[in-house]
Enzyme design. Structure first.
Site, PDB file in Angstrom:
ATOM      1  CE  LYS A   1       4.224   8.519   4.769  1.00 18.88           C
ATOM      2  NZ  LYS A   1       4.209   7.181   4.181  1.00 18.88           N
ATOM      3  CG  ASN A   2       5.126  10.585   1.303  1.00 19.83           C
ATOM      4  OD1 ASN A   2       5.135   9.545   1.956  1.00 19.83           O
ATOM      5  ND2 ASN A   2       4.029  11.069   0.744  1.00 19.83           N
TER       6      ASN A   2
ATOM      7  NE  ARG B   1       3.412  -0.449  -3.024  1.00 22.05           N
ATOM      8  CZ  ARG B   1       3.457  -1.451  -3.893  1.00 22.05           C
ATOM      9  NH1 ARG B   1       2.957  -2.626  -3.566  1.00 22.05           N
ATOM     10  NH2 ARG B   1       3.994  -1.290  -5.079  1.00 22.05           N
TER      11      ARG B   1
ATOM     12  CB  CYS C   1      -0.883  -1.360  -1.935  1.00 25.52           C
ATOM     13  SG  CYS C   1      -1.210   0.384  -1.704  1.00 25.52           S
TER      14      CYS C   1
ATOM     15  NE  ARG D   1       0.651   2.363  -3.913  1.00 23.59           N
ATOM     16  CZ  ARG D   1       0.977   3.116  -2.874  1.00 23.59           C
ATOM     17  NH1 ARG D   1       1.430   4.331  -3.053  1.00 23.59           N
ATOM     18  NH2 ARG D   1       0.850   2.662  -1.651  1.00 23.59           N
ATOM     19  N   PRO D   2       2.556  -1.686  -9.067  1.00 30.20           N
ATOM     20  CG  PRO D   2       2.377  -2.040 -11.359  1.00 30.20           C
ATOM     21  CD  PRO D   2       1.630  -1.471 -10.195  1.00 30.20           C
ATOM     22  CB  VAL D   3       8.220  -2.784  -8.042  1.00 30.66           C
ATOM     23  CG1 VAL D   3       7.648  -2.376  -6.696  1.00 30.66           C
ATOM     24  CG2 VAL D   3       8.270  -4.302  -8.166  1.00 30.66           C
ATOM     25  CG  ASP D   4       5.888  -4.352 -13.554  1.00 28.68           C
ATOM     26  OD1 ASP D   4       5.688  -4.559 -12.346  1.00 28.68           O
ATOM     27  OD2 ASP D   4       5.379  -5.019 -14.460  1.00 28.68           O
ATOM     28  CG  LEU D   5       6.938   2.158 -14.098  1.00 27.09           C
ATOM     29  CD1 LEU D   5       6.378   3.538 -13.759  1.00 27.09           C
ATOM     30  CD2 LEU D   5       7.173   2.038 -15.591  1.00 27.09           C
TER      31      LEU D   5
ATOM     32  CG  ASP E   1      -0.809  11.108  -0.463  1.00 27.84           C
ATOM     33  OD1 ASP E   1      -1.395  10.168  -1.017  1.00 27.84           O
ATOM     34  OD2 ASP E   1       0.413  11.112  -0.235  1.00 27.84           O
TER      35      ASP E   1
ATOM     36  CB  ILE F   1      -3.469   9.424  -8.260  1.00 27.33           C
ATOM     37  CG1 ILE F   1      -3.464  10.914  -8.627  1.00 27.33           C
ATOM     38  CG2 ILE F   1      -2.042   8.905  -8.062  1.00 27.33           C
ATOM     39  CD1 ILE F   1      -2.754  11.245  -9.918  1.00 27.33           C
TER      40      ILE F   1
ATOM     41  NE  ARG G   1       2.444   2.286   7.341  1.00 28.40           N
ATOM     42  CZ  ARG G   1       2.247   2.664   6.079  1.00 28.40           C
ATOM     43  NH1 ARG G   1       1.074   3.101   5.706  1.00 28.40           N
ATOM     44  NH2 ARG G   1       3.216   2.600   5.209  1.00 28.40           N
TER      45      ARG G   1
END
Length: 434
Positions: A22-23, A96, A120, A125-129, A311, A333, A403
């Protein structure tokens, strides 16, 4: 909404084919935006997440065609013409990882407007990066009313980017955008997960120039366009590890086919230490355990790849609930990733959680009870525990499970598990991407 009912009924015997990852699949789907030629992905999983992303790609004018069944599943993507570069909240909130269409849209069309992802269940899990990396590549980005509006007036331009910490999503996102940037991009402190290697190799097949695959430094020489082609999605190491834990929990002998056990050695090494036999085969691995022999408690700590995968933490915790001794599990993590512990305790497990550490004291037996899935991986940990619990375990909110796990009841049932799905009204909502 659907639920799953499990009755503990002894060891498992048989074979389970492992689906495509999936990932990896969802990032390969996003990569289809980068080319005006067709991209055929084989070994494609049929999951709620791939359906969500397929609908989002269709929003951009991309034709998505599914073919085949089982091991022959494939999906064809035709992004000949991008008719829209707008990703609305109603679609992005459902997963996400769909935020990662921003970079490919920007690289291909020069503009994009993508909703910020929703909440989440396993922590912030910010998207700043992601945004910082795209800005370094020359994107002009504005945040307004919950959306990221990005343009690249002069196209994207290569840059040297060192991530402040290892991020799988930011590495994948920046890698895709950089393939069409002018000049050279160097990504330092890049994540090394197998799914990133799969994405990088697919991009190379499409004509991208990438060096350092599977290392923490990726060098991308931008090209003006990418080709289409055909690519087979790698086996899902999380599904493989989950079924390995299920076989070890119930005992018996299960052969996992169409899999690559070298991707989960951090897990299988701990399983062997606990008393499980793990035997490599030509196309996967055999997991064996004498159900009359109790497992030994083993400590684990989650780490970035090639360390123990976060995971697989919930699944291993379920395995340790009936082991002899005390297992200490460190989660390094994600915060808030022990929400499955209270649900396992409803089945009789003895677990104490303090910040990022859980102490699991093995008990002689578990007893069935109604429980509720809190995220994708937690849901399968409850199934694993239910395989040995006395009586009936009913797991609610299994839309989380759908999912990331394909035909789970069918695969476990073929090995002798007493497991069935109880149908309910459909549910669509935001969730974690793991």
């Amino acid at each position: 909404m659907d639920s799953i009912t499990v009755h503990g009924n002894g060891p498992l015997y048989g074979s389970i084919p492992v689906s495509g990852a999936k990932n990896s699949a969802i990032k390969l789907m996003a990569a289809s935006i980068l080319t005006d030629q067709t991209l055929l992905l084989t070994n494609m999983p049929r999951l709620a997440d791939t359906k969500f992303l397929g609908r989002l790609l269709q929003q951009f004018g991309i034709a998505v065609t599914e073919n085949g069944h089982g091991a022959d599943q494939e999906t064809l993507f035709d992004a000949r013409e991008i008719t829209s570069s707008f990703a609305p909240y109603d679609l992005v909130r459902q997963m996400r990882a769909s935020f990662n269409v921003l970079g490919p849209l920007l690289a291909r069309t020069g503009r994009a407007k993508v909703s910020l992802p929703g909440g989440c269940t396993i922590g912030a899990r910010p998207v700043d990066l992601h945004i910082d990396a795209l800005t370094r590549l020359g994107a002009v980005i504005e945040l307004e009313e919950g959306y990221v509006s990005a343009t690249a007036p002069r196209g994207l331009i290569g840059a040297e980017i060192e991530f402040p910490f290892v991020s799988v999503g930011a590495t994948e996102h920046t890698l895709m955008a950089a393939t069409l940037a002018r000049g050279t991009t160097v990504l330092k402190r890049a994540a090394r997960e197998p799914e990133i290697g799969d994405l990088a190799r697919c991009l190379v097949m499409m004509g991208a120039k990438i060096e350092g695959i599977d290392t923490d430094t990726l060098t991308i020489e931008g090209v003006t366009s990418l080709n289409g082609g055909e690519w087979s999605v790698i086996p899902d190491r999380i599904e493989m590890g989950s079924y390995a834990c299920a076989a070890a929990m119930a005992g018996g002998e299960v052969r996992l086919t169409r899999s690559r056990p070298e991707l989960i050695t951090a897990l299988t090494d701990r399983m062997v230490e606990a008393g499980v036999e793990v035997i490599p085969t030509e196309d996967g691995v055999i997991v064996k355990r004498d159900p009359s022999q109790r497992l030994k408690a083993v400590n684990v700590a989650t780490e970035v790849y090639p360390g123990f995968a976060t995971d697989l933490q919930a699944q291993f915790m379920a395995l340790m609930t009936t082991a002899d001794g005390v297992s200490v599990i460190h989660e390094n993590i994600f915060e808030n990733r022990f929400m499955h512990a209270p649900e396992l305790m409803r089945l009789g497990a003895e677990i104490s959680v303090h910040a990022g550490e859980a102490h699991v004291t093995g008990v002689e037996k578990l007893k069935g009870a109604p429980v509720m899935a809190t995220d994708l991986r937690a849901s399968v940990s409850l199934v694993i525990a239910g395989l040995v619990a006395e009586g009936e375990t009913n797991i609610g909110r299994v839309y989380h499970l759908d999912r990331g796990f394909e035909r789970l009841e069918e695969k476990l049932g073929a090995c002798g598990a007493d497991i069935r799905r109880v149908k309910g009204p459909p549910v669509e909502g935001p969730g974690d991407d793991h």
